[in-house]
Design a protein around this motif. Sequence first.
Motif, PDB file in Angstrom:
ATOM      1  N   PHE A  25       0.730  -0.912   0.589  1.00  0.00           N
ATOM      2  CA  PHE A  25      -0.469  -0.732   0.210  1.00  0.00           C
ATOM      3  C   PHE A  25       0.589   1.228  -0.383  1.00  0.00           C
ATOM      4  CE2 PHE A  25      -3.914  -2.623   0.921  1.00  0.00           C
ATOM      5  CZ  PHE A  25      -4.502  -1.865   0.246  1.00  0.00           C
ATOM      6  N   LYS A  26       1.862   1.039   0.137  1.00  0.00           N
ATOM      7  CA  LYS A  26       3.077   2.482  -0.097  1.00  0.00           C
ATOM      8  C   LYS A  26       3.400   2.597  -0.971  1.00  0.00           C
ATOM      9  CE  LYS A  26       5.934   1.417   4.747  1.00  0.00           C
ATOM     10  NZ  LYS A  26       6.795   1.143   5.044  1.00  0.00           N
ATOM     11  N   THR A  27       3.276   1.859  -1.722  1.00  0.00           N
ATOM     12  CA  THR A  27       3.275   2.060  -3.484  1.00  0.00           C
ATOM     13  C   THR A  27       1.996   2.362  -4.021  1.00  0.00           C
ATOM     14  OG1 THR A  27       4.522   0.573  -3.628  1.00  0.00           O
ATOM     15  CG2 THR A  27       5.976   1.987  -3.464  1.00  0.00           C
ATOM     16  N   GLU A 175       7.039  -6.604  -3.381  1.00  0.00           N
ATOM     17  CA  GLU A 175       7.594  -5.889  -4.947  1.00  0.00           C
ATOM     18  C   GLU A 175       6.722  -7.168  -5.943  1.00  0.00           C
ATOM     19  OE1 GLU A 175      11.652  -6.405  -7.477  1.00  0.00           O
ATOM     20  OE2 GLU A 175      12.198  -6.158  -5.767  1.00  0.00           O
ATOM     21  N   GLN A 176       6.680  -8.473  -5.299  1.00  0.00           N
ATOM     22  CA  GLN A 176       6.440  -9.534  -5.723  1.00  0.00           C
ATOM     23  C   GLN A 176       4.663  -9.362  -6.485  1.00  0.00           C
ATOM     24  OE1 GLN A 176       8.161 -13.141  -4.807  1.00  0.00           O
ATOM     25  NE2 GLN A 176       8.868 -13.122  -6.583  1.00  0.00           N
ATOM     26  N   VAL A 177       4.619  -9.052  -5.509  1.00  0.00           N
ATOM     27  CA  VAL A 177       2.815  -8.769  -4.965  1.00  0.00           C
ATOM     28  C   VAL A 177       2.366  -7.975  -6.374  1.00  0.00           C
ATOM     29  CG1 VAL A 177       0.837  -7.914  -3.590  1.00  0.00           C
ATOM     30  CG2 VAL A 177       2.485  -9.997  -2.673  1.00  0.00           C
ATOM     31  N   LEU A 178       3.047  -6.919  -5.906  1.00  0.00           N
ATOM     32  CA  LEU A 178       2.749  -5.050  -6.814  1.00  0.00           C
ATOM     33  C   LEU A 178       3.066  -5.635  -8.245  1.00  0.00           C
ATOM     34  CD1 LEU A 178       5.437  -2.389  -4.546  1.00  0.00           C
ATOM     35  CD2 LEU A 178       2.317  -2.345  -5.035  1.00  0.00           C
ATOM     36  N   GLY A 179       4.319  -7.079  -8.921  1.00  0.00           N
ATOM     37  CA  GLY A 179       4.017  -7.193 -10.198  1.00  0.00           C
ATOM     38  C   GLY A 179       2.807  -8.000 -10.933  1.00  0.00           C
ATOM     39  N   ILE A 180       2.626  -8.726  -9.618  1.00  0.00           N
ATOM     40  CA  ILE A 180       1.238  -9.626 -10.032  1.00  0.00           C
ATOM     41  C   ILE A 180       0.057  -8.276 -10.168  1.00  0.00           C
ATOM     42  CG2 ILE A 180      -0.796 -10.922  -9.634  1.00  0.00           C
ATOM     43  CD1 ILE A 180       1.279 -11.917  -7.632  1.00  0.00           C
ATOM     44  N   ILE A 181       0.124  -7.421  -9.361  1.00  0.00           N
ATOM     45  CA  ILE A 181      -1.039  -5.988  -9.181  1.00  0.00           C
ATOM     46  C   ILE A 181      -1.117  -5.291 -10.641  1.00  0.00           C
ATOM     47  CG2 ILE A 181      -1.949  -4.030  -8.595  1.00  0.00           C
ATOM     48  CD1 ILE A 181      -1.154  -4.596  -5.440  1.00  0.00           C
ATOM     49  N   GLU A 182      -0.039  -5.348 -10.759  1.00  0.00           N
ATOM     50  CA  GLU A 182       0.387  -4.230 -12.407  1.00  0.00           C
ATOM     51  C   GLU A 182       0.391  -5.459 -13.765  1.00  0.00           C
ATOM     52  OE1 GLU A 182       0.819  -1.198 -12.696  1.00  0.00           O
ATOM     53  OE2 GLU A 182       0.889  -0.988 -10.285  1.00  0.00           O
ATOM     54  N   ALA A 183       0.574  -6.426 -13.188  1.00  0.00           N
ATOM     55  CA  ALA A 183       0.610  -7.908 -14.655  1.00  0.00           C
ATOM     56  C   ALA A 183      -0.822  -7.468 -15.139  1.00  0.00           C
ATOM     57  CB  ALA A 183       1.361  -8.489 -14.616  1.00  0.00           C
ATOM     58  N   GLU A 184      -1.913  -7.973 -14.014  1.00  0.00           N
ATOM     59  CA  GLU A 184      -3.497  -7.964 -14.309  1.00  0.00           C
ATOM     60  C   GLU A 184      -4.342  -7.088 -14.813  1.00  0.00           C
ATOM     61  OE1 GLU A 184      -5.073 -10.323 -14.026  1.00  0.00           O
ATOM     62  OE2 GLU A 184      -4.084 -11.502 -13.421  1.00  0.00           O
ATOM     63  N   ARG A 185      -3.281  -5.466 -14.202  1.00  0.00           N
ATOM     64  CA  ARG A 185      -4.049  -4.368 -15.102  1.00  0.00           C
ATOM     65  C   ARG A 185      -3.828  -3.877 -16.456  1.00  0.00           C
ATOM     66  NH1 ARG A 185      -2.608   0.299  -9.530  1.00  0.00           N
ATOM     67  NH2 ARG A 185      -4.992  -0.677  -8.431  1.00  0.00           N
ATOM     68  N   CYS A 186      -2.515  -4.642 -16.826  1.00  0.00           N
ATOM     69  CA  CYS A 186      -2.360  -4.250 -18.276  1.00  0.00           C
ATOM     70  C   CYS A 186      -2.713  -5.309 -19.050  1.00  0.00           C
ATOM     71  CB  CYS A 186      -0.594  -4.443 -18.049  1.00  0.00           C
ATOM     72  SG  CYS A 186       0.083  -3.435 -17.304  1.00  0.00           S
ATOM     73  N   LYS A 187      -3.404  -6.657 -18.562  1.00  0.00           N
ATOM     74  CA  LYS A 187      -4.389  -7.281 -19.228  1.00  0.00           C
ATOM     75  C   LYS A 187      -4.964  -6.853 -20.100  1.00  0.00           C
ATOM     76  CE  LYS A 187      -4.397 -11.729 -17.398  1.00  0.00           C
ATOM     77  NZ  LYS A 187      -5.186 -12.392 -15.773  1.00  0.00           N
ATOM     78  N   VAL A 188      -4.701  -7.534 -21.671  1.00  0.00           N
ATOM     79  CA  VAL A 188      -5.507  -6.860 -22.509  1.00  0.00           C
ATOM     80  C   VAL A 188      -7.504  -6.648 -22.520  1.00  0.00           C
ATOM     81  CG1 VAL A 188      -5.634  -7.136 -25.360  1.00  0.00           C
ATOM     82  CG2 VAL A 188      -3.928  -7.130 -24.280  1.00  0.00           C
TER      83      VAL A 188
END
Length: 201
Positions: A25-27, A175-188
């Motif tokens: 939640f900090k980032t 960092e890995q959780v943030l990566g998952i969140i970002e990847a999910e947000r980028c799904k076509v």
Amino acid sequence: MERGILFVFSGPSGTGKGTVLKEVFKTVENLHYSVSATTRAPRNGEVHGVNYYFIDDAEFDRMIASGEMLEYVEKFTNRYGTPKKAVEEMLEKGEDVILEIETIGAENVRRQMPECVSIFIAPPSLKELWFRLTGRNTDDENIEKLRFETSKVELMCAYNYDYIVVNDTVAHCAEQVLGIIEAERCKVSRNRKVIENILYN
Ligand code: 5GP
């Protein structure tokens, strides 16, 4: 407007998932923490409406009866539940929501909302889990043992999740959780309008 993403975040007691979430939640932006209702007493420093809605059994029963709970569960003689309205409203507005709930509740949410994204936080080992559980000194020995046994059962549920992240260090896990969140947000599938805007505007 695209509907928001519902993230379901679980991990046995002692995995440090609360600490990981704080770091996330900090980032992260545009992610809302769903505040659960519980009948358990507040621990030191916990605030009503921030950590939980601390309610009594009668109010919990009333919320179930009136269909206000998305899911609920009984754990260690206390009850925990996710109030549905706030979650629905945020998703409708296109905002992402994270539920920090245990594995039975997660299964119920997956059944009702199969589009949700579930993340399981695991300890590096059972030995480390026991060390973390007994190190936090908030419970008596019998409760610690019960939590450890429950945690082992919960670990078996990891197979049903979309993602698993081992909490080796808080920074790496976050960092890995943030990566998952970002990847999910980028799904076509969630960004068709972005493509249309680029092509036709
Ligand atoms: P604690 O009492 O340590 O705050 O939480 C105990 C367990 O209940 C944790 O695994 C936590 O994730 C889970 N929990 C908290 N809120 C909810 C909820 O609304 N629904 C479900 N199913 N579990 C919850």
